[in-house]
Design a protein around this motif. Structure first.
Motif, mmCIF file in Angstrom:
data_model
loop_
_atom_site.group_PDB
_atom_site.id
_atom_site.type_symbol
_atom_site.label_atom_id
_atom_site.label_comp_id
_atom_site.label_asym_id
_atom_site.label_seq_id
_atom_site.Cartn_x
_atom_site.Cartn_y
_atom_site.Cartn_z
ATOM 1 N N LEU A 204 77.137 41.473 52.590
ATOM 2 C CA LEU A 204 76.075 41.532 53.594
ATOM 3 C C LEU A 204 75.004 40.462 53.409
ATOM 4 C CD1 LEU A 204 75.118 43.152 56.084
ATOM 5 C CD2 LEU A 204 73.807 44.597 54.517
ATOM 6 N N PRO A 205 74.425 40.294 52.201
ATOM 7 C CA PRO A 205 73.392 39.254 52.066
ATOM 8 C C PRO A 205 73.919 37.849 52.336
ATOM 9 C CG PRO A 205 73.998 40.136 49.914
ATOM 10 C CD PRO A 205 74.610 41.028 50.934
ATOM 11 N N LEU A 206 75.190 37.593 52.022
ATOM 12 C CA LEU A 206 75.755 36.266 52.290
ATOM 13 C C LEU A 206 75.921 36.037 53.788
ATOM 14 C CD1 LEU A 206 76.797 33.623 51.174
ATOM 15 C CD2 LEU A 206 79.041 34.696 50.845
ATOM 16 N N LEU B 198 67.481 37.131 49.615
ATOM 17 C CA LEU B 198 68.906 37.375 49.826
ATOM 18 C C LEU B 198 69.759 36.747 48.723
ATOM 19 C CD1 LEU B 198 69.051 36.835 53.699
ATOM 20 C CD2 LEU B 198 69.415 39.002 52.493
ATOM 21 N N LEU B 199 69.358 35.562 48.246
ATOM 22 C CA LEU B 199 70.109 34.917 47.165
ATOM 23 C C LEU B 199 70.021 35.730 45.871
ATOM 24 C CD1 LEU B 199 69.541 31.046 47.402
ATOM 25 C CD2 LEU B 199 71.721 32.278 47.358
ATOM 26 N N ILE B 200 68.834 36.256 45.582
ATOM 27 C CA ILE B 200 68.679 37.083 44.380
ATOM 28 C C ILE B 200 69.529 38.346 44.498
ATOM 29 C CG2 ILE B 200 67.043 38.490 43.059
ATOM 30 C CD1 ILE B 200 64.894 36.397 43.770
ATOM 31 N N PHE B 201 69.468 38.995 45.666
ATOM 32 C CA PHE B 201 70.243 40.217 45.870
ATOM 33 C C PHE B 201 71.739 39.922 45.785
ATOM 34 C CE2 PHE B 201 72.023 43.484 48.892
ATOM 35 C CZ PHE B 201 71.859 44.556 48.015
ATOM 36 N N PHE B 202 72.166 38.805 46.400
ATOM 37 C CA PHE B 202 73.581 38.443 46.369
ATOM 38 C C PHE B 202 74.028 38.148 44.935
ATOM 39 C CE2 PHE B 202 76.885 35.099 46.527
ATOM 40 C CZ PHE B 202 77.887 35.827 47.155
ATOM 41 N N SER B 203 73.191 37.489 44.143
ATOM 42 C CA SER B 203 73.540 37.182 42.754
ATOM 43 C C SER B 203 73.717 38.456 41.935
ATOM 44 C CB SER B 203 72.464 36.293 42.126
ATOM 45 O OG SER B 203 72.323 35.081 42.840
ATOM 46 N N ILE C 222 79.935 27.790 42.680
ATOM 47 C CA ILE C 222 79.294 27.507 43.973
ATOM 48 C C ILE C 222 77.937 28.190 44.051
ATOM 49 C CG2 ILE C 222 79.470 27.763 46.482
ATOM 50 C CD1 ILE C 222 82.529 27.714 46.128
ATOM 51 N N LEU C 223 77.869 29.446 43.587
ATOM 52 C CA LEU C 223 76.618 30.194 43.627
ATOM 53 C C LEU C 223 75.558 29.545 42.742
ATOM 54 C CD1 LEU C 223 74.915 32.608 44.466
ATOM 55 C CD2 LEU C 223 76.021 33.956 42.659
ATOM 56 N N ILE C 224 75.950 29.096 41.549
ATOM 57 C CA ILE C 224 74.999 28.427 40.665
ATOM 58 C C ILE C 224 74.499 27.137 41.311
ATOM 59 C CG2 ILE C 224 74.778 27.214 38.459
ATOM 60 C CD1 ILE C 224 76.737 29.305 37.301
ATOM 61 N N THR C 225 75.414 26.375 41.910
ATOM 62 C CA THR C 225 75.018 25.148 42.602
ATOM 63 C C THR C 225 74.054 25.445 43.740
ATOM 64 O OG1 THR C 225 77.157 24.129 42.081
ATOM 65 C CG2 THR C 225 75.866 23.127 43.852
ATOM 66 N N LEU C 226 74.373 26.465 44.526
ATOM 67 C CA LEU C 226 73.507 26.851 45.645
ATOM 68 C C LEU C 226 72.134 27.285 45.155
ATOM 69 C CD1 LEU C 226 73.137 27.426 48.673
ATOM 70 C CD2 LEU C 226 74.153 29.683 48.293
ATOM 71 N N GLY D 271 66.471 26.262 44.594
ATOM 72 C CA GLY D 271 65.269 26.263 43.777
ATOM 73 C C GLY D 271 64.567 24.911 43.764
ATOM 74 N N SER D 272 65.348 23.828 43.763
ATOM 75 C CA SER D 272 64.749 22.496 43.757
ATOM 76 C C SER D 272 64.146 22.125 45.104
ATOM 77 C CB SER D 272 65.805 21.453 43.376
ATOM 78 O OG SER D 272 66.799 21.338 44.382
ATOM 79 N N CYS D 273 64.565 22.831 46.166
ATOM 80 C CA CYS D 273 64.093 22.491 47.519
ATOM 81 C C CYS D 273 62.970 23.393 48.015
ATOM 82 C CB CYS D 273 65.255 22.550 48.509
ATOM 83 S SG CYS D 273 66.511 21.280 48.282
ATOM 84 N N LEU D 274 62.604 24.408 47.243
ATOM 85 C CA LEU D 274 61.620 25.383 47.720
ATOM 86 C C LEU D 274 60.278 24.739 48.064
ATOM 87 C CD1 LEU D 274 62.138 28.610 45.579
ATOM 88 C CD2 LEU D 274 62.504 28.313 48.034
ATOM 89 N N LYS D 275 59.908 23.698 47.336
ATOM 90 C CA LYS D 275 58.602 23.079 47.564
ATOM 91 C C LYS D 275 58.671 21.901 48.539
ATOM 92 C CE LYS D 275 56.714 24.435 43.081
ATOM 93 N NZ LYS D 275 56.063 23.963 41.834
#
Length: 332
Positions: A28-30, A75-80, A125-129, A134-138
């Motif tokens: 669902l989160p994905l 959603l990424l945290i929940f999916f992880s 793939i999940l680690i890469t995503l 995280g690098s793009c948040l700012k």
């Protein structure tokens, strides 16, 4: 002619239901991540260039950007978390061993089996995503096209260990199922950010925001139509590939798979019906009243979207049930 019929209660045991719940909460989160990213990439971002630089339009861009970052992060945290939970749960279901006894064999399974190799690829793939996000948040300019590609690759890993690839073979059916899942994500997952954007516009002047809302609905409608066409065509391919014929009443109603599929189609038709009302009733009305105050149409549109989201939940529930249900054999 031999045809094995399974009653509804015969396979709805703890193993089946627990796999459906865990896989559903995991997928669902994905679906929503892909829907949110797709909405930004194919709908909002192409239209954001039409927004000016006044305070209201800057505020709209800022709010949409903050909402997107917040929800994709959640959603990424929940999916992880659910990815780890699903890994342990599926290993327990496959081995029949309790959680405390699966660790010695887990590494071997991940290294030596098709199921394990797909899981390793999924984690990579999940680690890469996650690192990329995280690098793009700012950043003010997030490269959504790359996030979309990564989310599509993650969705593809679900079909690689589903019914289409039980033997580890990469077939046309695997590709069709992957496209089917992406289409569902863009269509149903995209309803959520569209509804949120409508709520954001509630406090703003109708006459100023209605032209942008019209263009947004137009683009999302086009995206939804393309997604539905892909979903229907790949769904027909999957059914034909499973049964080798147009499904009969016995195939549709006398097996768990047919029952879940038929019920899913009812919910799909419901979403299509209200989507059609939005496309052919709400949208023309908004076009005619762009310079006025179409408060009634916006309220009605919001109601339609709420009903669509409820029906979409039914689509997803029965889609999750189908992921754990093997298609019945075609009558001979």
């Amino acid at each position: 002619m031999v045809h094995e019929i399974h009653s509804m209660g015969s396979s709805l045991d703890y193993h089946f239901l627990s796999m459906v719940v865990v896989r559903g909460l995991w997928l669902l989160p994905l679906i929503f991540i892909t829907g949110v990213i797709g909405f930004r990439l194919f709908v909002f971002n192409p239209l954001s260039d039409l927004l000016g630089e006044n305070s209201r339009e800057k505020k709209m861009k800022l709010q949409v950007g903050l909402w997107t970052r917040r929800w994709i992060s959640v959603l990424l945290i929940f999916f992880s978390v659910m990815t780890l939970a699903a890994l342990f749960h599926e290993t327990m279901m496959i081995t029949g061993k309790p959680l405390s006894d699966i660790f010695p064999n887990l590494l071997t399974v991940l290294e030596k089996t098709h199921w394990g190799r797909v899981w390793v690829d999924r984690f990579l793939i999940l680690i890469t995503l996650g690192m990329f996000w995280g690098s793009c948040l700012k950043r003010n300019n997030v490269p959504f096209r790359w996030f979309f590609i990564l989310s599509v690759l993650l969705l593809g890993t679900f079909t690689l260990i589903g019914h289409p690839a039980d033997k580890g073979d990469l077939t046309w059916r695997v590709l069709m199922d992957s496209i089917h899942l992406v289409a569902i994500s863009l269509w149903i997952g995209g309803l959520f950010p569209l509804f949120r954007l409508l709520l954001m516009m509630k406090s703003w002047d109708f006459s100023e925001t209605t032209p942008f809302l019209v263009k947004t609905v137009e683009r999302f409608s086009l995206l939804a139509v393309c997604s539905v066409l892909l979903m229907v065509s790949t769904g027909i391919f999957a059914v034909w590939n499973s049964w080798g014929q147009i499904p009969t009443k016995a195939l549709l109603l006398d097996s768990n798979y047919g029952y879940f599929l038929s019920t899913k189609l009812v919910f799909v038709l419901g979403v299509l019906a209200f989507g059609g009302l939005s496309r052919f009733y709400i949208l023309p009305g908004l076009r005619k009243s762009q310079t006025g105050s179409p408060a009634r149409l916006r309220r009605l549109f919001k109601i339609f979207l709420i009903i669509e989201l409820i029906l979409a939940a039914g689509v997803l529930v029965f889609a999750f049930l189908l992921t754990q249900t093997a298609p019945p054999a075609s009558p001979l």
